[in-house]
Design an enzyme around this catalytic site. Structure first.
Site, PDB file in Angstrom:
ATOM      1  N   HIS A  31      42.885  -7.096  25.157  1.00 43.12           N
ATOM      2  CA  HIS A  31      43.682  -6.730  26.447  1.00 43.12           C
ATOM      3  C   HIS A  31      42.577  -6.754  27.549  1.00 43.12           C
ATOM      4  O   HIS A  31      41.456  -6.852  27.395  1.00 43.12           O
ATOM      5  CB  HIS A  31      44.406  -5.456  26.273  1.00 43.12           C
ATOM      6  CG  HIS A  31      45.446  -5.410  27.355  1.00 43.12           C
ATOM      7  ND1 HIS A  31      46.200  -6.175  28.088  1.00 43.12           N
ATOM      8  CD2 HIS A  31      46.271  -4.252  27.551  1.00 43.12           C
ATOM      9  CE1 HIS A  31      47.058  -5.800  28.864  1.00 43.12           C
ATOM     10  NE2 HIS A  31      47.282  -4.323  28.675  1.00 43.12           N
ATOM     11  N   HIS A  78      12.861   0.982  16.527  1.00 42.10           N
ATOM     12  CA  HIS A  78      13.848   2.174  16.450  1.00 42.10           C
ATOM     13  C   HIS A  78      13.284   3.498  16.574  1.00 42.10           C
ATOM     14  O   HIS A  78      13.410   4.075  17.551  1.00 42.10           O
ATOM     15  CB  HIS A  78      14.920   1.961  15.229  1.00 42.10           C
ATOM     16  CG  HIS A  78      15.951   2.889  15.194  1.00 42.10           C
ATOM     17  ND1 HIS A  78      16.823   3.177  14.217  1.00 42.10           N
ATOM     18  CD2 HIS A  78      16.269   3.597  16.308  1.00 42.10           C
ATOM     19  CE1 HIS A  78      17.915   4.064  14.576  1.00 42.10           C
ATOM     20  NE2 HIS A  78      17.589   4.453  15.780  1.00 42.10           N
ATOM     21  N   GLY A 117      23.135  -1.066  15.800  1.00 43.66           N
ATOM     22  CA  GLY A 117      23.404   0.242  15.206  1.00 43.66           C
ATOM     23  C   GLY A 117      25.097   0.695  15.823  1.00 43.66           C
ATOM     24  O   GLY A 117      25.000   2.004  15.750  1.00 43.66           O
ATOM     25  N   GLU A 163      48.813 -10.725  27.528  1.00 45.43           N
ATOM     26  CA  GLU A 163      48.242 -11.688  26.603  1.00 45.43           C
ATOM     27  C   GLU A 163      49.466 -12.467  26.012  1.00 45.43           C
ATOM     28  O   GLU A 163      49.152 -13.431  25.072  1.00 45.43           O
ATOM     29  CB  GLU A 163      47.369 -11.147  25.347  1.00 45.43           C
ATOM     30  CG  GLU A 163      45.919 -10.547  25.845  1.00 45.43           C
ATOM     31  CD  GLU A 163      46.076  -9.265  26.577  1.00 45.43           C
ATOM     32  OE1 GLU A 163      46.781  -8.550  26.084  1.00 45.43           O
ATOM     33  OE2 GLU A 163      45.378  -9.346  27.802  1.00 45.43           O
ATOM     34  N   GLU A 214      40.825  -2.327  19.022  1.00 44.26           N
ATOM     35  CA  GLU A 214      39.838  -3.516  19.317  1.00 44.26           C
ATOM     36  C   GLU A 214      38.633  -3.755  18.982  1.00 44.26           C
ATOM     37  O   GLU A 214      37.974  -4.640  18.702  1.00 44.26           O
ATOM     38  CB  GLU A 214      39.992  -3.429  20.787  1.00 44.26           C
ATOM     39  CG  GLU A 214      41.147  -3.929  21.711  1.00 44.26           C
ATOM     40  CD  GLU A 214      42.083  -2.594  21.872  1.00 44.26           C
ATOM     41  OE1 GLU A 214      41.776  -1.612  21.209  1.00 44.26           O
ATOM     42  OE2 GLU A 214      42.911  -2.534  22.492  1.00 44.26           O
ATOM     43  N   GLY A 246      48.190  -7.108  24.273  1.00 49.55           N
ATOM     44  CA  GLY A 246      48.648  -6.414  25.282  1.00 49.55           C
ATOM     45  C   GLY A 246      49.865  -7.160  25.951  1.00 49.55           C
ATOM     46  O   GLY A 246      50.036  -8.320  25.764  1.00 49.55           O
ATOM     47  N   SER A 247      50.178  -6.662  27.030  1.00 52.30           N
ATOM     48  CA  SER A 247      51.346  -7.526  27.832  1.00 52.30           C
ATOM     49  C   SER A 247      50.675  -8.704  28.577  1.00 52.30           C
ATOM     50  O   SER A 247      51.391  -9.808  28.607  1.00 52.30           O
ATOM     51  CB  SER A 247      51.928  -6.597  28.921  1.00 52.30           C
ATOM     52  OG  SER A 247      50.950  -6.031  29.768  1.00 52.30           O
TER      53      SER A 247
END
Length: 539
Positions: free
Chosen positions: A77, A293, A414, A35, A54, A32-33
Protein backbone atom coordinates in the site's frame (compact mmCIF):
# COMPACT_ATOMS: atom_id res chain seq x y z
CA UNK A 1 8.13 15.44 -32.48
CA UNK A 2 4.83 13.65 -32.10
CA UNK A 3 4.17 11.37 -29.17
CA UNK A 4 4.56 7.64 -29.68
CA UNK A 5 1.27 6.11 -30.89
CA UNK A 6 -0.86 4.34 -28.36
CA UNK A 7 -1.41 0.62 -28.81
CA UNK A 8 -4.41 -1.57 -28.12
CA UNK A 9 -3.08 -2.73 -24.77
CA UNK A 10 -3.50 -0.96 -21.46
CA UNK A 11 -0.70 0.13 -19.17
CA UNK A 12 -1.52 -2.88 -17.00
CA UNK A 13 -1.25 -5.28 -19.97
CA UNK A 14 2.14 -3.88 -20.96
CA UNK A 15 3.38 -3.91 -17.35
CA UNK A 16 2.43 -7.56 -16.86
CA UNK A 17 4.40 -8.43 -20.02
CA UNK A 18 7.43 -6.75 -18.46
CA UNK A 19 7.03 -8.79 -15.28
CA UNK A 20 6.65 -12.01 -17.29
CA UNK A 21 9.83 -11.24 -19.23
CA UNK A 22 11.74 -10.99 -15.96
CA UNK A 23 10.18 -14.13 -14.46
CA UNK A 24 8.38 -12.07 -11.83
CA UNK A 25 5.01 -13.81 -11.75
CA UNK A 26 4.94 -14.50 -8.01
CA UNK A 27 3.77 -11.46 -6.05
CA UNK A 28 4.12 -11.02 -2.29
CA UNK A 29 1.66 -8.55 -0.89
CA UNK A 30 -0.75 -7.14 1.63
CA UNK A 31 -3.29 -5.21 -0.44
CA UNK A 32 -4.97 -1.88 0.15
CA UNK A 33 -7.55 0.02 -1.85
CA UNK A 34 -4.98 1.68 -4.13
CA UNK A 35 -3.70 -1.72 -5.25
CA UNK A 36 -7.03 -3.32 -6.17
CA UNK A 37 -7.11 -2.32 -9.88
CA UNK A 38 -3.65 -3.83 -10.37
CA UNK A 39 -4.41 -7.05 -8.54
CA UNK A 40 -7.78 -7.52 -10.19
CA UNK A 41 -6.18 -7.51 -13.63
CA UNK A 42 -3.53 -10.18 -13.01
CA UNK A 43 -3.49 -13.10 -15.41
CA UNK A 44 -3.91 -16.73 -14.38
CA UNK A 45 -0.15 -17.23 -14.65
CA UNK A 46 0.46 -14.88 -11.70
CA UNK A 47 0.52 -16.18 -8.11
CA UNK A 48 -0.32 -13.88 -5.21
CA UNK A 49 1.20 -14.73 -1.81
CA UNK A 50 -0.71 -13.04 0.99
CA UNK A 51 1.11 -11.85 4.12
CA UNK A 52 -0.68 -10.38 7.12
CA UNK A 53 1.82 -7.58 7.76
CA UNK A 54 3.98 -5.64 5.32
CA UNK A 55 7.24 -6.43 7.13
CA UNK A 56 6.47 -10.13 6.73
CA UNK A 57 5.57 -9.56 3.08
CA UNK A 58 8.95 -7.95 2.34
CA UNK A 59 10.75 -10.63 4.36
CA UNK A 60 9.09 -13.46 2.46
CA UNK A 61 9.97 -11.78 -0.82
CA UNK A 62 13.58 -11.50 0.32
CA UNK A 63 13.66 -15.21 1.10
CA UNK A 64 12.17 -16.00 -2.30
CA UNK A 65 14.74 -13.82 -4.07
CA UNK A 66 17.58 -15.43 -2.10
CA UNK A 67 16.37 -18.90 -3.05
CA UNK A 68 15.68 -18.22 -6.73
CA UNK A 69 18.45 -15.72 -7.45
CA UNK A 70 15.93 -13.52 -9.30
CA UNK A 71 14.20 -10.26 -8.42
CA UNK A 72 11.03 -10.75 -6.38
CA UNK A 73 7.94 -8.61 -6.83
CA UNK A 74 6.36 -6.98 -3.77
CA UNK A 75 3.01 -5.17 -3.76
CA UNK A 76 2.45 -2.75 -0.88
CA UNK A 77 0.00 0.00 0.00
CA UNK A 78 1.03 3.67 -0.18
CA UNK A 79 2.67 5.55 2.69
CA UNK A 80 1.36 3.51 5.62
CA UNK A 81 1.87 0.08 4.07
CA UNK A 82 5.24 0.99 2.59
CA UNK A 83 6.33 2.41 5.94
CA UNK A 84 5.39 -0.83 7.68
CA UNK A 85 7.65 -2.75 5.30
CA UNK A 86 10.72 -0.56 5.70
CA UNK A 87 12.06 -2.40 8.73
CA UNK A 88 12.48 -5.50 6.60
CA UNK A 89 13.66 -3.39 3.66
CA UNK A 90 16.84 -2.58 5.60
CA UNK A 91 17.85 -6.25 5.39
CA UNK A 92 17.24 -6.40 1.64
CA UNK A 93 19.18 -3.16 1.12
CA UNK A 94 22.32 -4.16 2.99
CA UNK A 95 22.07 -7.76 1.80
CA UNK A 96 21.94 -6.65 -1.87
CA UNK A 97 18.74 -8.65 -2.39
CA UNK A 98 16.87 -7.75 -5.60
CA UNK A 99 13.28 -6.70 -4.86
CA UNK A 100 10.87 -4.62 -6.92
CA UNK A 101 8.49 -2.92 -4.51
CA UNK A 102 5.38 -1.76 -6.37
CA UNK A 103 3.28 0.60 -4.24
CA UNK A 104 -0.21 1.84 -4.95
CA UNK A 105 -0.93 5.56 -5.12
CA UNK A 106 -4.20 7.50 -5.00
CA UNK A 107 -5.90 8.74 -8.19
CA UNK A 108 -3.28 10.83 -9.97
CA UNK A 109 -5.17 14.14 -10.07
CA UNK A 110 -5.91 14.01 -6.32
CA UNK A 111 -2.40 13.33 -4.96
CA UNK A 112 -1.52 17.01 -4.63
CA UNK A 113 -4.62 17.55 -2.51
CA UNK A 114 -3.21 15.01 -0.02
CA UNK A 115 -6.42 13.02 -0.11
CA UNK A 116 -6.75 10.04 2.20
CA UNK A 117 -4.20 7.31 1.34
CA UNK A 118 -2.24 9.57 -1.00
CA UNK A 119 1.55 9.74 -0.69
CA UNK A 120 2.38 13.27 -1.81
CA UNK A 121 6.12 12.61 -2.21
CA UNK A 122 6.17 8.87 -2.76
CA UNK A 123 9.63 8.42 -4.25
CA UNK A 124 11.38 9.89 -1.21
CA UNK A 125 9.65 7.66 1.34
CA UNK A 126 11.90 4.58 1.09
CA UNK A 127 15.19 6.48 0.73
CA UNK A 128 17.94 5.62 1.46
CA UNK A 129 16.95 1.94 1.58
CA UNK A 130 16.47 1.54 -2.18
CA UNK A 131 18.87 2.06 -5.06
CA UNK A 132 16.14 3.44 -7.34
CA UNK A 133 12.83 5.08 -6.46
CA UNK A 134 10.35 6.74 -8.80
CA UNK A 135 6.74 7.67 -9.46
CA UNK A 136 6.26 8.00 -13.23
CA UNK A 137 5.30 11.48 -14.41
CA UNK A 138 2.67 10.04 -16.75
CA UNK A 139 0.67 6.84 -17.03
CA UNK A 140 2.31 5.98 -20.34
CA UNK A 141 5.72 5.84 -18.67
CA UNK A 142 4.68 3.19 -16.13
CA UNK A 143 5.74 0.10 -18.15
CA UNK A 144 9.13 1.61 -18.99
CA UNK A 145 9.64 2.58 -15.35
CA UNK A 146 8.87 -0.97 -14.23
CA UNK A 147 11.28 -2.33 -16.82
CA UNK A 148 13.99 -0.02 -15.53
CA UNK A 149 13.15 -1.03 -11.96
CA UNK A 150 13.56 -4.74 -12.73
CA UNK A 151 16.95 -4.16 -14.34
CA UNK A 152 18.06 -1.82 -11.56
CA UNK A 153 17.17 -4.43 -8.93
CA UNK A 154 19.16 -7.18 -10.66
CA UNK A 155 22.14 -5.16 -11.94
CA UNK A 156 25.11 -5.17 -9.59
CA UNK A 157 25.11 -3.98 -6.97
CA UNK A 158 21.71 -5.64 -6.77
CA UNK A 159 19.17 -4.40 -4.27
CA UNK A 160 15.60 -3.28 -3.70
CA UNK A 161 13.89 -0.62 -5.82
CA UNK A 162 10.58 1.22 -5.33
CA UNK A 163 7.94 2.34 -7.83
CA UNK A 164 4.73 4.18 -6.93
CA UNK A 165 1.87 3.97 -9.46
CA UNK A 166 -1.44 5.88 -9.23
CA UNK A 167 -4.38 3.50 -9.26
CA UNK A 168 -6.04 5.07 -12.33
CA UNK A 169 -2.90 4.63 -14.49
CA UNK A 170 -3.46 0.92 -15.08
CA UNK A 171 -6.48 1.37 -17.40
CA UNK A 172 -4.81 4.03 -19.55
CA UNK A 173 -3.71 3.03 -23.10
CA UNK A 174 -0.13 1.76 -23.39
CA UNK A 175 2.35 2.84 -26.05
CA UNK A 176 2.78 0.60 -29.06
CA UNK A 177 6.53 0.54 -28.49
CA UNK A 178 6.04 -0.96 -25.02
CA UNK A 179 6.28 -4.36 -26.69
CA UNK A 180 10.02 -3.70 -27.04
CA UNK A 181 10.43 -3.64 -23.25
CA UNK A 182 9.98 -7.40 -22.88
CA UNK A 183 12.79 -7.99 -25.42
CA UNK A 184 15.42 -5.92 -23.62
CA UNK A 185 18.50 -7.24 -21.80
CA UNK A 186 21.20 -5.58 -19.73
CA UNK A 187 24.70 -7.07 -19.35
CA UNK A 188 27.39 -5.88 -16.98
CA UNK A 189 30.89 -6.71 -18.20
CA UNK A 190 32.91 -6.13 -15.06
CA UNK A 191 36.07 -8.04 -15.99
CA UNK A 192 39.47 -6.85 -14.80
CA UNK A 193 41.95 -5.72 -17.44
CA UNK A 194 45.07 -7.84 -17.90
CA UNK A 195 47.32 -5.19 -16.38
CA UNK A 196 45.33 -5.02 -13.14
CA UNK A 197 45.04 -8.80 -12.92
CA UNK A 198 48.79 -9.10 -13.31
CA UNK A 199 49.42 -6.44 -10.69
CA UNK A 200 47.16 -8.11 -8.12
CA UNK A 201 48.68 -11.51 -8.89
CA UNK A 202 52.17 -10.15 -8.21
CA UNK A 203 51.04 -8.71 -4.87
CA UNK A 204 49.45 -12.00 -3.79
CA UNK A 205 52.38 -14.11 -4.97
CA UNK A 206 54.77 -11.84 -3.07
CA UNK A 207 52.84 -12.04 0.21
CA UNK A 208 54.49 -13.91 3.07
CA UNK A 209 51.27 -14.63 4.96
CA UNK A 210 48.20 -13.79 2.84
CA UNK A 211 44.61 -13.93 4.00
CA UNK A 212 41.29 -14.02 2.20
CA UNK A 213 38.22 -12.32 3.65
CA UNK A 214 35.15 -13.45 1.74
CA UNK A 215 31.69 -11.90 1.77
CA UNK A 216 28.11 -12.46 0.65
CA UNK A 217 28.68 -11.54 -2.99
CA UNK A 218 30.78 -14.70 -3.34
CA UNK A 219 28.01 -16.97 -2.05
CA UNK A 220 25.32 -15.18 -4.07
CA UNK A 221 27.37 -15.69 -7.25
CA UNK A 222 27.98 -19.33 -6.33
CA UNK A 223 24.24 -20.03 -6.11
CA UNK A 224 24.02 -19.25 -9.83
CA UNK A 225 27.39 -20.84 -10.69
CA UNK A 226 28.83 -23.37 -8.18
CA UNK A 227 32.29 -23.07 -9.77
CA UNK A 228 32.62 -19.74 -7.92
CA UNK A 229 32.73 -21.68 -4.64
CA UNK A 230 35.35 -23.99 -6.14
CA UNK A 231 37.45 -21.05 -7.34
CA UNK A 232 37.49 -19.62 -3.81
CA UNK A 233 38.82 -22.94 -2.50
CA UNK A 234 41.44 -23.17 -5.26
CA UNK A 235 42.67 -19.62 -4.60
CA UNK A 236 42.96 -20.26 -0.87
CA UNK A 237 44.87 -23.50 -1.39
CA UNK A 238 47.25 -22.11 -4.00
CA UNK A 239 48.13 -19.16 -1.75
CA UNK A 240 48.04 -21.25 1.44
CA UNK A 241 45.88 -18.40 2.71
CA UNK A 242 43.85 -18.28 5.89
CA UNK A 243 40.21 -17.71 4.98
CA UNK A 244 37.87 -15.59 7.10
CA UNK A 245 34.24 -14.68 6.60
CA UNK A 246 33.72 -10.91 6.62
CA UNK A 247 32.16 -9.44 9.78
CA UNK A 248 28.37 -9.64 10.23
CA UNK A 249 28.00 -12.38 7.59
CA UNK A 250 24.67 -12.65 5.81
CA UNK A 251 25.74 -15.76 3.88
CA UNK A 252 28.54 -18.33 4.05
CA UNK A 253 30.95 -17.94 1.11
CA UNK A 254 33.39 -20.78 1.97
CA UNK A 255 33.03 -24.36 3.27
CA UNK A 256 33.33 -24.26 7.05
CA UNK A 257 35.03 -27.68 7.18
CA UNK A 258 37.90 -26.72 4.87
CA UNK A 259 41.36 -26.73 6.53
CA UNK A 260 42.03 -23.12 5.45
CA UNK A 261 38.83 -21.81 7.04
CA UNK A 262 39.58 -19.78 10.16
CA UNK A 263 36.10 -18.57 11.09
CA UNK A 264 34.12 -15.35 11.16
CA UNK A 265 35.70 -11.99 11.92
CA UNK A 266 34.15 -10.46 15.04
CA UNK A 267 32.54 -7.14 13.95
CA UNK A 268 34.63 -4.71 15.96
CA UNK A 269 37.58 -2.55 14.82
CA UNK A 270 40.01 -3.92 17.39
CA UNK A 271 38.78 -7.50 16.93
CA UNK A 272 39.30 -7.38 13.16
CA UNK A 273 42.68 -5.67 13.51
CA UNK A 274 43.92 -8.24 16.00
CA UNK A 275 42.68 -11.20 13.95
CA UNK A 276 44.35 -9.93 10.77
CA UNK A 277 47.55 -9.06 12.59
CA UNK A 278 50.45 -10.94 11.06
CA UNK A 279 48.91 -11.09 7.59
CA UNK A 280 50.85 -8.84 5.26
CA UNK A 281 48.29 -8.94 2.43
CA UNK A 282 44.54 -9.27 2.98
CA UNK A 283 42.33 -9.75 -0.08
CA UNK A 284 38.69 -8.89 0.61
CA UNK A 285 36.39 -10.43 -1.98
CA UNK A 286 32.70 -9.60 -2.30
CA UNK A 287 32.35 -7.69 0.97
CA UNK A 288 32.60 -4.26 2.49
CA UNK A 289 35.76 -3.40 4.41
CA UNK A 290 34.33 -3.75 6.99
CA UNK A 291 30.80 -3.75 8.40
CA UNK A 292 31.56 -3.25 12.07
CA UNK A 293 28.97 -3.49 14.83
CA UNK A 294 30.63 -3.34 18.23
CA UNK A 295 32.29 -0.03 19.00
CA UNK A 296 35.92 -0.88 19.73
CA UNK A 297 38.03 2.27 19.33
CA UNK A 298 41.36 1.32 17.78
CA UNK A 299 43.47 1.70 14.66
CA UNK A 300 41.96 -0.21 11.77
CA UNK A 301 45.09 -2.22 10.93
CA UNK A 302 48.44 -3.19 12.33
CA UNK A 303 51.38 -1.56 10.51
CA UNK A 304 52.43 -3.68 7.55
CA UNK A 305 48.97 -5.03 6.69
CA UNK A 306 47.90 -4.20 3.14
CA UNK A 307 44.21 -4.57 2.24
CA UNK A 308 42.89 -4.99 -1.29
CA UNK A 309 39.12 -5.05 -1.79
CA UNK A 310 37.31 -6.42 -4.84
CA UNK A 311 33.58 -5.69 -4.77
CA UNK A 312 30.68 -5.35 -7.13
CA UNK A 313 29.25 -2.48 -5.10
CA UNK A 314 30.73 0.93 -5.97
CA UNK A 315 29.35 2.35 -2.73
CA UNK A 316 31.15 -0.30 -0.70
CA UNK A 317 34.33 0.68 -2.49
CA UNK A 318 33.98 4.42 -1.94
CA UNK A 319 32.96 4.35 1.70
CA UNK A 320 35.79 2.09 2.94
CA UNK A 321 38.06 3.96 5.38
CA UNK A 322 41.23 2.13 4.28
CA UNK A 323 42.73 -0.13 1.64
CA UNK A 324 42.71 -0.29 -2.13
CA UNK A 325 39.35 -1.00 -3.77
CA UNK A 326 38.54 -2.49 -7.16
CA UNK A 327 34.99 -2.52 -8.52
CA UNK A 328 34.74 -5.66 -10.62
CA UNK A 329 32.79 -8.85 -11.14
CA UNK A 330 33.69 -10.96 -8.11
CA UNK A 331 33.09 -14.32 -9.78
CA UNK A 332 35.33 -13.44 -12.70
CA UNK A 333 38.02 -11.99 -10.45
CA UNK A 334 38.07 -15.15 -8.31
CA UNK A 335 38.42 -17.33 -11.38
CA UNK A 336 41.19 -15.15 -12.83
CA UNK A 337 43.22 -15.03 -9.62
CA UNK A 338 42.73 -18.74 -8.91
CA UNK A 339 44.27 -19.47 -12.30
CA UNK A 340 46.99 -16.81 -12.28
CA UNK A 341 48.48 -17.09 -8.79
CA UNK A 342 51.39 -19.40 -8.10
CA UNK A 343 50.63 -22.65 -6.27
CA UNK A 344 52.84 -22.74 -3.18
CA UNK A 345 52.37 -26.48 -2.88
CA UNK A 346 51.32 -26.37 0.79
CA UNK A 347 48.12 -28.01 2.02
CA UNK A 348 46.85 -27.81 5.58
CA UNK A 349 45.50 -30.43 7.94
CA UNK A 350 42.00 -30.71 9.31
CA UNK A 351 39.86 -27.62 9.94
CA UNK A 352 42.54 -24.98 10.25
CA UNK A 353 43.59 -23.76 13.68
CA UNK A 354 40.11 -23.63 15.18
CA UNK A 355 38.89 -25.79 18.01
CA UNK A 356 35.20 -26.18 18.72
CA UNK A 357 34.49 -26.99 22.34
CA UNK A 358 31.42 -28.85 23.52
CA UNK A 359 28.98 -26.72 25.50
CA UNK A 360 28.99 -27.31 29.22
CA UNK A 361 26.01 -29.38 30.31
CA UNK A 362 23.89 -27.91 33.08
CA UNK A 363 21.19 -29.33 35.29
CA UNK A 364 19.34 -26.03 34.84
CA UNK A 365 18.67 -26.53 31.13
CA UNK A 366 20.04 -26.52 27.59
CA UNK A 367 22.65 -24.12 26.22
CA UNK A 368 21.96 -22.33 22.97
CA UNK A 369 25.04 -23.89 21.38
CA UNK A 370 23.53 -27.32 22.05
CA UNK A 371 20.71 -26.39 19.69
CA UNK A 372 23.34 -25.80 16.99
CA UNK A 373 25.06 -29.08 17.78
CA UNK A 374 21.81 -30.98 17.32
CA UNK A 375 21.20 -29.25 13.99
CA UNK A 376 24.72 -30.21 12.93
CA UNK A 377 24.06 -33.87 13.67
CA UNK A 378 21.39 -33.87 10.96
CA UNK A 379 23.02 -31.83 8.18
CA UNK A 380 22.32 -33.06 4.66
CA UNK A 381 21.97 -31.65 1.15
CA UNK A 382 18.24 -31.03 1.57
CA UNK A 383 18.58 -28.52 4.43
CA UNK A 384 19.04 -24.74 4.19
CA UNK A 385 19.48 -22.56 7.28
CA UNK A 386 18.03 -19.15 8.06
CA UNK A 387 19.47 -17.71 11.27
CA UNK A 388 18.16 -14.86 13.37
CA UNK A 389 19.66 -15.74 16.73
CA UNK A 390 22.03 -12.86 17.33
CA UNK A 391 23.30 -14.48 20.53
CA UNK A 392 24.58 -17.40 18.44
CA UNK A 393 25.65 -15.69 15.21
CA UNK A 394 29.38 -16.18 15.81
CA UNK A 395 28.85 -19.78 16.91
CA UNK A 396 26.71 -20.78 13.94
CA UNK A 397 29.43 -21.12 11.32
CA UNK A 398 31.74 -22.69 13.90
CA UNK A 399 29.39 -25.48 14.91
CA UNK A 400 27.31 -26.29 11.81
CA UNK A 401 28.75 -27.68 8.60
CA UNK A 402 28.05 -25.22 5.79
CA UNK A 403 29.66 -26.59 2.65
CA UNK A 404 27.61 -25.55 -0.36
CA UNK A 405 26.37 -22.27 -1.85
CA UNK A 406 23.14 -20.75 -0.58
CA UNK A 407 23.08 -22.90 2.55
CA UNK A 408 23.18 -20.14 5.22
CA UNK A 409 21.33 -16.83 5.52
CA UNK A 410 21.39 -14.08 8.16
CA UNK A 411 19.89 -10.55 8.21
CA UNK A 412 22.20 -7.98 6.66
CA UNK A 413 21.30 -4.98 8.80
CA UNK A 414 20.01 -6.31 12.10
CA UNK A 415 16.41 -5.43 11.24
CA UNK A 416 14.36 -7.76 13.42
CA UNK A 417 11.65 -9.92 11.89
CA UNK A 418 13.90 -11.47 9.25
CA UNK A 419 13.95 -15.15 10.14
CA UNK A 420 10.36 -16.41 10.00
CA UNK A 421 9.20 -14.68 6.77
CA UNK A 422 12.49 -15.21 4.93
CA UNK A 423 12.29 -18.93 5.72
CA UNK A 424 8.76 -19.07 4.29
CA UNK A 425 9.86 -17.24 1.15
CA UNK A 426 12.85 -19.52 0.66
CA UNK A 427 10.65 -22.59 1.03
CA UNK A 428 8.36 -21.21 -1.65
CA UNK A 429 11.30 -20.38 -3.90
CA UNK A 430 12.92 -23.82 -3.53
CA UNK A 431 10.26 -26.33 -2.40
CA UNK A 432 12.71 -29.24 -2.66
CA UNK A 433 14.60 -27.94 0.38
CA UNK A 434 13.77 -28.06 4.07
CA UNK A 435 14.33 -24.57 5.45
CA UNK A 436 15.38 -24.53 9.12
CA UNK A 437 14.95 -21.13 10.76
CA UNK A 438 16.54 -20.52 14.14
CA UNK A 439 15.00 -17.38 15.60
CA UNK A 440 15.37 -15.68 18.97
CA UNK A 441 12.26 -15.31 21.09
CA UNK A 442 12.58 -11.53 20.94
CA UNK A 443 12.86 -11.26 17.15
CA UNK A 444 10.22 -13.95 16.59
CA UNK A 445 7.53 -11.51 17.67
CA UNK A 446 8.37 -9.18 14.76
CA UNK A 447 7.54 -11.74 12.06
CA UNK A 448 5.23 -14.19 13.78
CA UNK A 449 2.38 -13.74 11.33
CA UNK A 450 4.52 -15.46 8.68
CA UNK A 451 3.33 -18.67 10.36
CA UNK A 452 -0.09 -18.01 8.85
CA UNK A 453 1.29 -18.11 5.30
CA UNK A 454 3.44 -21.15 6.09
CA UNK A 455 0.39 -23.03 7.35
CA UNK A 456 -1.84 -21.95 4.46
CA UNK A 457 0.68 -23.01 1.81
CA UNK A 458 2.16 -25.99 3.66
CA UNK A 459 5.77 -24.85 3.33
CA UNK A 460 8.46 -27.31 4.42
CA UNK A 461 9.90 -25.13 7.17
CA UNK A 462 11.11 -25.87 10.67
CA UNK A 463 10.92 -22.87 12.97
CA UNK A 464 13.18 -23.21 16.01
CA UNK A 465 12.55 -20.52 18.62
CA UNK A 466 15.76 -20.26 20.66
CA UNK A 467 14.02 -19.03 23.77
CA UNK A 468 16.10 -17.42 26.53
CA UNK A 469 13.20 -15.22 27.73
CA UNK A 470 14.81 -11.98 26.70
CA UNK A 471 16.89 -9.96 24.28
CA UNK A 472 20.08 -11.94 24.84
CA UNK A 473 22.23 -10.02 22.37
CA UNK A 474 21.28 -6.72 23.97
CA UNK A 475 22.06 -8.12 27.42
CA UNK A 476 25.53 -9.00 26.16
CA UNK A 477 26.00 -5.50 24.77
CA UNK A 478 24.79 -3.99 28.03
CA UNK A 479 27.42 -5.95 29.95
CA UNK A 480 30.20 -4.86 27.57
CA UNK A 481 29.04 -1.24 27.73
CA UNK A 482 28.96 -1.28 31.51
CA UNK A 483 25.19 -0.74 31.79
CA UNK A 484 23.95 -4.16 32.96
CA UNK A 485 20.80 -2.81 34.64
CA UNK A 486 19.16 -1.57 31.43
CA UNK A 487 15.37 -2.09 31.56
CA UNK A 488 13.32 -3.81 28.87
CA UNK A 489 15.72 -6.69 28.10
CA UNK A 490 13.72 -9.51 29.68
CA UNK A 491 10.51 -10.85 28.18
CA UNK A 492 9.22 -13.45 30.60
CA UNK A 493 7.18 -16.36 29.31
CA UNK A 494 5.61 -16.20 25.83
CA UNK A 495 3.58 -19.25 24.79
CA UNK A 496 4.93 -19.76 21.26
CA UNK A 497 3.37 -23.22 21.09
CA UNK A 498 -0.14 -21.84 21.47
CA UNK A 499 0.59 -18.95 19.13
CA UNK A 500 1.88 -21.30 16.43
CA UNK A 501 -1.05 -23.66 16.82
CA UNK A 502 -3.40 -20.71 16.55
CA UNK A 503 -1.93 -19.96 13.11
CA UNK A 504 -2.24 -23.64 12.16
CA UNK A 505 1.39 -24.74 12.63
CA UNK A 506 2.05 -27.88 14.75
CA UNK A 507 4.31 -26.99 17.68
CA UNK A 508 6.03 -28.39 20.77
CA UNK A 509 8.16 -27.10 23.66
CA UNK A 510 11.52 -28.59 24.68
CA UNK A 511 13.74 -27.88 27.69
CA UNK A 512 16.59 -30.39 27.28
CA UNK A 513 18.91 -31.43 24.47
CA UNK A 514 17.34 -34.86 24.39
CA UNK A 515 13.84 -33.43 24.01
CA UNK A 516 14.99 -31.03 21.32
CA UNK A 517 16.81 -33.77 19.40
CA UNK A 518 13.67 -35.92 19.37
CA UNK A 519 11.44 -33.01 18.32
CA UNK A 520 13.85 -31.97 15.56
CA UNK A 521 14.10 -35.51 14.18
CA UNK A 522 10.31 -35.64 14.00
CA UNK A 523 10.11 -32.22 12.36
CA UNK A 524 12.51 -33.28 9.61
CA UNK A 525 10.04 -35.98 8.61
CA UNK A 526 7.04 -33.62 8.43
CA UNK A 527 5.49 -32.57 5.13
CA UNK A 528 4.63 -29.05 6.27
CA UNK A 529 5.70 -26.39 8.77
CA UNK A 530 6.63 -27.27 12.36
CA UNK A 531 7.62 -24.99 15.26
CA UNK A 532 9.84 -26.02 18.18
CA UNK A 533 10.02 -23.71 21.19
CA UNK A 534 13.53 -24.59 22.44
CA UNK A 535 13.97 -23.17 25.94
CA UNK A 536 17.65 -22.38 26.58
CA UNK A 537 19.67 -20.88 29.39
CA UNK A 538 19.61 -17.08 29.50
CA UNK A 539 22.43 -15.00 28.06
Amino acid sequence: MADQPEGEKTVLDASLEVFRAHGMTTIFGNPGSNELPFLAGLGDDFRFILGLHEQVVVGMAEGYARATGRPALVNLHAASGSGNGMGALTNAHYGHVPLVVLAGQQVRRTVGQETMLANVDASTLPAPLVKYSHEPLSATDVPRTLSQAAFEAATEPSGPVYVSVPLDDWDEPALADDELLAKRSVTTAGTMPDSLRGELTDVLDGAQNPALVLGPQVDAAAVADPTVYEDAVVLAERLNASVYVAPSPTRCPFPTTHPNFEGVLVPGIRSVRDRLSGHDVVLVMGAATFRYHRWEPANYLEPGTEVIQITQDPREATRAPFGRAVVADVAGALADLAEATTDRGTRRGDRGSRTVTAPARSEQGMAGTEVLDVLNEHVDDSVVYVNETTTLDLDYLERIVIDRPGMYHFPASGGLGFGLPVAVGMALGDPEKTVVATVGDGSANYGLTALYTAAQLGTKTIFVIVNNSGYGALSGFAERMGVPDTPGLTLGTIDFVSLAQGYGVPASRTTTREEFDAAYREALQADGPVLIDAVVLGA
